[in-house]
Every structure is written in structure tokens, then in C-alpha cells.
Design an enzyme around this catalytic site. Structure first.
Site, PDB file in Angstrom:
ATOM      1  N   SER A 148       0.789  -1.235   0.000  1.00  9.01           N
ATOM      2  CA  SER A 148       0.000   0.000   0.000  1.00  9.01           C
ATOM      3  C   SER A 148       0.820   1.284   0.000  1.00  9.01           C
ATOM      4  O   SER A 148       0.280   2.351  -0.270  1.00  9.01           O
ATOM      5  CB  SER A 148      -0.964   0.018   1.186  1.00  9.01           C
ATOM      6  OG  SER A 148      -0.250   0.164   2.398  1.00  9.01           O
TER       7      SER A 148
ATOM      8  N   LYS B  22       0.843   4.446   6.890  1.00 10.71           N
ATOM      9  CA  LYS B  22       0.089   5.281   5.953  1.00 10.71           C
ATOM     10  C   LYS B  22       0.538   6.732   6.095  1.00 10.71           C
ATOM     11  O   LYS B  22       1.225   7.099   7.041  1.00 10.71           O
ATOM     12  CB  LYS B  22      -1.420   5.224   6.239  1.00 10.71           C
ATOM     13  CG  LYS B  22      -2.032   3.857   6.260  1.00 10.71           C
ATOM     14  CD  LYS B  22      -2.170   3.286   4.895  1.00 10.71           C
ATOM     15  CE  LYS B  22      -2.837   1.916   4.956  1.00 10.71           C
ATOM     16  NZ  LYS B  22      -2.373   1.018   3.960  1.00 10.71           N
TER      17      LYS B  22
END
Length: 135
Positions: A49, A86
Site C-alpha cells: 500500500s 500510511k
């Protein structure tokens, strides 16, 4: 790393090592990569990701608890009991993946969310370790 060429005599008969001409200065990866050791921990990235931010599956992450979390910092957090890496959109209260077409995750009331630190460095492993690190 500085390498200083020095002629070396080993006193051995046979082929001299290619490294015999060089003397390495002392190098500490801790000093090179970590600003505040007491506030730093190391993690292993899993998944894809964050690839557009240059963090790949299997990379080593150096995470600082002393670094100020800023808008769009790359962080490691615990979200509902799961570690994640993230970008943090502070204004929107969202976690952003570095993948095309990935939708942000908006942190909701009731979510258990805690920032564990800011990613200050990532290290790519080009050749797998021969022994496992950790439990």
C-alpha cells in the site's frame, strides 16, 4: 562511508584480497540513521500500500516517537488493534495509502487509533537475511 586507499602488506604468500588495499573508517549505522535512539523503534513493512512512497513489502522502517507528526507525515499507527503504515491527513482525519485508486480511510468515532511514530527512514532489503529476525 569514506574509504581510504592504503597499500597493505599482509605477509602472506598467494593472492592478495581485493579489499587489502582499503581501510574502512569506523561506521555506525545507528549514528547514521537514528537521531534519538531512546525514542526510536524498527519495524518491518508488509504489503504494497505504500509503494508509491518508496516503501515496499519487506522494507525495514525506522520509526521515531520523538518526531512531530505533521500533515501528510508517513506514520506507523495502530488502528483497531492492527499496525498500519500510511500518510496521515490531519485535516480530514484520514489515512492515505500510496497506491493509485486507493480510497482514504476516514478515522471514525469509536475507532481505536494511536500514532506509534513517524517513519524517518526505510531500508530496502535486496538479499534476504539467512536467519530470521525476531520471534
Amino acid at each position: 562511508m569514506k574509504v581510504i586507499p592504503i597499500k597493505a602488506q599482509a605477509g602472506l604468500i598467494g593472492f592478495e584480497s581485493a579489499a587489502a588495499e582499503y581501510s574502512e573508517m569506523e561506521l555506525s549505522l545507528d549514528e547514521l540513521l537514528i537521531d534519538k535512539p531512546s525514542a526510536t523503534w524498527i519495524g518491518l513493512a508488509q504489503g504494497h500500500s505504500m509503494e508509491l512512497d518508496g516503501i515496499f513489502d519487506g522494507d525495514i522502517l525506522i520509526v521515531s516517537r520523538s518526531e512531530t507528526v505533521k500533515h501528510m507525515s508517513v506514520i506507523v499507527a495502530v488502528l483497531n488493534g492492527v499496525f498500519c503504515c500510511k500518510r496521515l491527513d490531519i485535516q480530514q482525519r484520514a489515512l492515505i495509502s500510496a497506491q493509485r485508486n486507493a480510497k482514504p480511510y476516514y478515522i471514525r468515532d469509536g475507532d481505536e487509533f494511536a500514532v506509534e511514530g513517524v517513519v524517518t527512514r526505510s531500508i530496502r532489503i535486496h538479499s534476504p537475511l539467512t536467519k530470521q529476525v525476531g520471534p
